[in-house]
Design a protein around this motif. Structure first.
Motif, mmCIF file in Angstrom:
data_model
loop_
_atom_site.group_PDB
_atom_site.id
_atom_site.type_symbol
_atom_site.label_atom_id
_atom_site.label_comp_id
_atom_site.label_asym_id
_atom_site.label_seq_id
_atom_site.Cartn_x
_atom_site.Cartn_y
_atom_site.Cartn_z
ATOM 1 N N GLY A 456 36.001 41.223 27.961
ATOM 2 C CA GLY A 456 37.052 40.208 28.010
ATOM 3 C C GLY A 456 36.828 39.251 29.181
ATOM 4 N N LEU A 457 36.521 39.823 30.353
ATOM 5 C CA LEU A 457 36.328 38.973 31.541
ATOM 6 C C LEU A 457 35.087 38.087 31.381
ATOM 7 C CD1 LEU A 457 37.148 41.592 34.346
ATOM 8 C CD2 LEU A 457 38.636 39.781 33.471
ATOM 9 N N LEU A 458 34.030 38.676 30.814
ATOM 10 C CA LEU A 458 32.800 37.882 30.609
ATOM 11 C C LEU A 458 33.074 36.750 29.623
ATOM 12 C CD1 LEU A 458 30.079 40.704 30.334
ATOM 13 C CD2 LEU A 458 30.372 39.072 32.211
ATOM 14 N N ALA A 459 33.820 37.066 28.571
ATOM 15 C CA ALA A 459 34.115 36.030 27.567
ATOM 16 C C ALA A 459 34.960 34.930 28.190
ATOM 17 C CB ALA A 459 34.839 36.655 26.376
ATOM 18 N N ARG A 460 35.907 35.339 29.047
ATOM 19 C CA ARG A 460 36.758 34.323 29.667
ATOM 20 C C ARG A 460 35.912 33.390 30.530
ATOM 21 N NH1 ARG A 460 41.492 34.305 34.168
ATOM 22 N NH2 ARG A 460 41.774 32.067 33.937
ATOM 23 N N ARG A 461 34.995 33.979 31.268
ATOM 24 C CA ARG A 461 34.138 33.136 32.123
ATOM 25 C C ARG A 461 33.266 32.210 31.289
ATOM 26 N NH1 ARG A 461 31.817 37.694 35.634
ATOM 27 N NH2 ARG A 461 29.983 36.365 35.821
ATOM 28 N N ALA A 462 32.913 32.663 30.087
ATOM 29 C CA ALA A 462 32.061 31.825 29.231
ATOM 30 C C ALA A 462 32.890 30.844 28.398
ATOM 31 C CB ALA A 462 31.237 32.722 28.312
ATOM 32 N N LEU A 500 45.647 47.563 34.559
ATOM 33 C CA LEU A 500 46.546 47.039 33.531
ATOM 34 C C LEU A 500 47.132 45.691 33.943
ATOM 35 C CD1 LEU A 500 48.516 50.094 32.123
ATOM 36 C CD2 LEU A 500 47.502 48.237 30.787
ATOM 37 N N ARG A 501 47.494 45.601 35.240
ATOM 38 C CA ARG A 501 48.039 44.332 35.744
ATOM 39 C C ARG A 501 47.009 43.220 35.585
ATOM 40 N NH1 ARG A 501 50.468 47.047 39.736
ATOM 41 N NH2 ARG A 501 48.827 46.706 41.273
ATOM 42 N N LEU A 502 45.770 43.571 35.923
ATOM 43 C CA LEU A 502 44.694 42.577 35.804
ATOM 44 C C LEU A 502 44.572 42.099 34.354
ATOM 45 C CD1 LEU A 502 42.010 41.133 36.578
ATOM 46 C CD2 LEU A 502 40.853 43.306 36.225
ATOM 47 N N CYS A 503 44.560 43.052 33.441
ATOM 48 C CA CYS A 503 44.458 42.711 32.015
ATOM 49 C C CYS A 503 45.567 41.755 31.613
ATOM 50 C CB CYS A 503 44.651 43.968 31.174
ATOM 51 S SG CYS A 503 43.156 44.663 30.605
ATOM 52 N N LYS A 504 46.783 42.105 32.024
ATOM 53 C CA LYS A 504 47.939 41.310 31.597
ATOM 54 C C LYS A 504 47.907 39.917 32.206
ATOM 55 C CE LYS A 504 50.673 45.229 30.306
ATOM 56 N NZ LYS A 504 51.613 46.250 30.667
ATOM 57 N N GLN A 505 47.485 39.838 33.473
ATOM 58 C CA GLN A 505 47.403 38.512 34.105
ATOM 59 C C GLN A 505 46.368 37.638 33.407
ATOM 60 O OE1 GLN A 505 46.647 39.400 38.178
ATOM 61 N NE2 GLN A 505 48.802 39.791 38.637
ATOM 62 N N GLU A 506 45.237 38.265 33.077
ATOM 63 C CA GLU A 506 44.188 37.510 32.371
ATOM 64 C C GLU A 506 44.715 37.033 31.019
ATOM 65 O OE1 GLU A 506 40.901 36.778 33.101
ATOM 66 O OE2 GLU A 506 41.051 37.535 35.143
ATOM 67 N N LEU A 507 45.408 37.927 30.328
ATOM 68 C CA LEU A 507 45.942 37.560 29.016
ATOM 69 C C LEU A 507 46.927 36.402 29.135
ATOM 70 C CD1 LEU A 507 46.390 41.076 27.370
ATOM 71 C CD2 LEU A 507 45.037 39.197 26.438
ATOM 72 N N ARG A 508 47.794 36.492 30.139
ATOM 73 C CA ARG A 508 48.778 35.415 30.334
ATOM 74 C C ARG A 508 48.070 34.094 30.628
ATOM 75 N NH1 ARG A 508 52.563 38.984 32.278
ATOM 76 N NH2 ARG A 508 51.567 39.106 34.303
ATOM 77 N N ALA A 509 47.041 34.185 31.500
ATOM 78 C CA ALA A 509 46.318 32.962 31.869
ATOM 79 C C ALA A 509 45.651 32.322 30.653
ATOM 80 C CB ALA A 509 45.259 33.296 32.928
ATOM 81 N N LEU A 510 45.327 33.159 29.678
ATOM 82 C CA LEU A 510 44.681 32.640 28.469
ATOM 83 C C LEU A 510 45.703 32.203 27.419
ATOM 84 C CD1 LEU A 510 41.967 35.408 28.221
ATOM 85 C CD2 LEU A 510 41.461 32.966 28.302
ATOM 86 N N GLY A 511 46.973 32.365 27.771
ATOM 87 C CA GLY A 511 48.020 31.963 26.820
ATOM 88 C C GLY A 511 48.322 33.026 25.793
ATOM 89 N N GLY A 512 47.822 34.247 26.018
ATOM 90 C CA GLY A 512 48.087 35.331 25.070
ATOM 91 C C GLY A 512 49.296 36.141 25.500
ATOM 92 N N GLU A 513 49.758 36.985 24.594
ATOM 93 C CA GLU A 513 50.889 37.871 24.883
ATOM 94 C C GLU A 513 50.386 39.080 25.639
ATOM 95 O OE1 GLU A 513 54.335 38.145 24.251
ATOM 96 O OE2 GLU A 513 54.020 35.977 24.122
ATOM 97 N N PRO A 514 50.819 39.332 26.862
ATOM 98 C CA PRO A 514 50.355 40.538 27.541
ATOM 99 C C PRO A 514 50.973 41.791 26.917
ATOM 100 C CG PRO A 514 51.815 39.297 28.961
ATOM 101 C CD PRO A 514 51.700 38.525 27.696
#
Ligand SMILES: C[S@@+](CC[C@H](N)C(=O)[O-])C[C@H]1O[C@@H](n2cnc3c(N)ncnc32)[C@H](O)[C@@H]1O
Length: 514
Positions: A456-462, A500-514
């Motif tokens: 997920g993190l790699l995809a976000r960076r790409a 888990l917090r990291l996951c949710k923050q990343e999801l929020r930043a991407l506009g997804g539902e955490p």
């Protein structure tokens, strides 16, 4: 009690595994079969099922009622792409002098898989007439085999088949499609139980390729291992094995190499004394100095490379003294990657002290504990994997990759080793390699949260938002129920909650539902 015994017999004779939620259905089938076979009692039916002559015919009747015959043409097209681009050309080259090719579709159901392979082969080698080609489909269920021999299918069976292929390899009869005779003549079908220890039959096959997809997922672990061993015997040296997408050989067999091409996974038979084949493992890179990022930096979603985050976590841990162990207390055993349970039961030492040191984030102490273990521990794949993790914490990535290579030499299907390699590859700047290793770890263990988080993190960076949302969403679900010792071992020094917090923050930043 009768139904329990019936369940155990089904596992022993046909491989099938049923959990308690299926007991009612089994009871119903058992009652109907007793009536149909004019037996007078449960006991007499079960006794007769134990006799070999009865068990074959009855197995067919039971398969009709208890197995899933779902299949269609060109199911999982990534397998067919690998078959066309790599596997078949290689086998055709190898067999060029004898001009003989053998393929098995084990658990072929109504034949779509076997005919798809034949079509693929015809498209690749229009001039096959001088070759001796045989594709054998085997299944226990005579009803589906009858359909396979008729080779007549509805549009539903062809839902993943292109119009071009439909026109080229089928002719229509009413609303049905009938397979072209040039394809049909390459394929034959046989009623057979895969759980047969007829070693002579399996060894006589000499297959170039075996497809056994979406069959073993319904089997007990013990029967799955036995059938995989038979399929190994059925393969020629270096022959290929395709399993279903939900099936892996992890903790099942060490007799195969894992192949990853065309965005899919499959296996190749290992020869005797053949080393584990892998991607280049040892990469000469010097770890950069620890990044200044702290846990907070990761949690604030700066998407710093994961290795830097781990590294800085280690540095932070070295300079701070924190309270007691995290609530996720480790279990004495280490990973769920244990390649052979036997090693853990026969060894005279365990990794509890090492894990305890890790739990209080004393990574240097944990390495010391590892070094102090008896000699045999230094070859043990669990101990090697823990050492690889600890080496990543201290920035010794070349050594960590070497440890992973040693784990994989013993257990090529260790999801943990592939994951730690992904961390090392990421740090070396080899993003494609990191993605590949993470994907392998996910394939080998679909419940493993950390490689998903990284994908997920790699995809976000790409900038690949779709993949990032999917992988981070999955990671969040899996992290919530991830094994505590695995969080401890692979979580990079972070607690489940922090991850888990990291996951949710990343999801929020991407506009997804955490
Ligand atoms: C879901 S279908 C898979 C069809 C095809 N391989 C695919 O992936 O599309 C599973 C098939 O395995 C067969 N099967 C289950 N247990 C078997 C056994 N012990 N021996 C032979 N065939 C078996 C079932 O009869 C069924 O037709």
């Amino acid at each position: 009690l009768h139904v329990e015994r019936f369940r155990a017999l089904l596992a022993q004779r046909y491989g099938w595994q049923y959990d308690d939620s299926k007991l009612e259905q089994l009871e119903d089938v058992l009652r109907r079969r007793i009536e149909a076979t004019t037996q007078t009692s449960y006991e007499s039916y079960v006794e007769r099922l134990l006799s070999s002559s009865f068990s074959v015919a009855e197995g067919q009747a039971l398969a009709e009622r208890l197995t899933v015959p779902e299949t269609y043409f060109f199911r999982n097209d990534d397998h067919f792409r690998a078959l066309a681009a790599l596997v078949l050309p290689e086998r055709l080259r190898l067999r060029a002098s004898e001009k003989r090719l053998r393929i098995l579709s084990a658990g072929c159901a109504s034949g779509e898989e076997a005919y798809s392979i034949a079509i693929q082969l015809r498209e690749l080698m229009p001039e096959l007439s001088s070759w001796d080609v045989s594709i054998l489909g085997i299944d226990l269920n005579p009803v589906v085999l009858k359909k396979a021999r008729e080779a007549r299918y509805s549009t539903w069976s062809l839902r993943a088949t292109s119009d071009e292929r439909k026109h080229r390899w089928f002719h229509s009869e009413g609303s049905d499609f009938v397979v072209d005779p040039t394809v049909r003549q390459m394929v034959r079908f046989e009623e057979r139980n895969l759980v047969s220890d007829d070693a002579h039959f399996w060894r006589s096959l000499g297959c170039d390729v075996v497809f056994c997809r979406n069959v073993l997922m319904y089997f007990t672990a013990e029967r799955m291992a036995a059938v995989v061993h038979s399929l190994h015997d059925a393969l020629a040296p270096d022959g290929y094995l395709f399993l279903g997408h939900a099936e892996t050989l992890r903790n099942v067999s060490q007799e195969f190499h894992l192949c990853h091409t065309h965005e899919t996974f499959y296996y190749q038979r290992r020869g005797p004394g053949d080393d584990v084949r892998s991607l280049p493992l040892v990469v000469r890179t010097t770890p950069t100095a620890a990044a200044v990022a702290t846990t907070d930096a990761i949690e604030s979603g700066t998407s710093a490379p994961w290795f830097d985050a781990i590294h800085s976590a280690s540095a932070r841990i070295a300079s701070l003294t924190r309270g007691g162990p995290p609530t996720d207390a480790p279990r004495p055993m280490t990973t769920s990657d244990t390649p052979a349970q036997a090693t853990s039961t026969t060894r005279q030492w365990d990794l509890a002290a090492v894990l305890e040191a890790m739990a209080v984030e004393n990574f240097a102490g944990a390495l010391e504990q590892l070094r102090a273990l008896p000699d045999d521990a230094h070859q043990d794949p669990d101990a090697l994997l823990v050492r690889a993790v600890l080496l990543t914490h201290s920035g010794q990535l070349v050594d960590a990759e070497e440890m992973c290579a040693r784990v994989l030499a013993q257990d090529a299907l260790s999801a943990g080793a592939h994951y730690v390699l992904a961390l090392c590859r990421e740090h070396a700047g080899d993003i494609a390699g990191a993605r590949e290793r993470n994907q392998t770890a996910v394939y080998l263990d679909a419940s493993f949260a950390m490689p998903r988080l990284h994908l997920g993190l790699l995809a976000r960076r790409a900038g690949d938002v779709v993949t990032a949302l999917r992988e981070l969403g999955q990671a969040a679900i899996l992290l919530a129920r991830e094994d505590a010792s695995r969080v401890l071992l692979f979580g990079g020094g972070f607690s489940r909650e922090a991850l888990l917090r990291l996951c949710k923050q990343e999801l929020r930043a991407l506009g997804g539902e955490p």
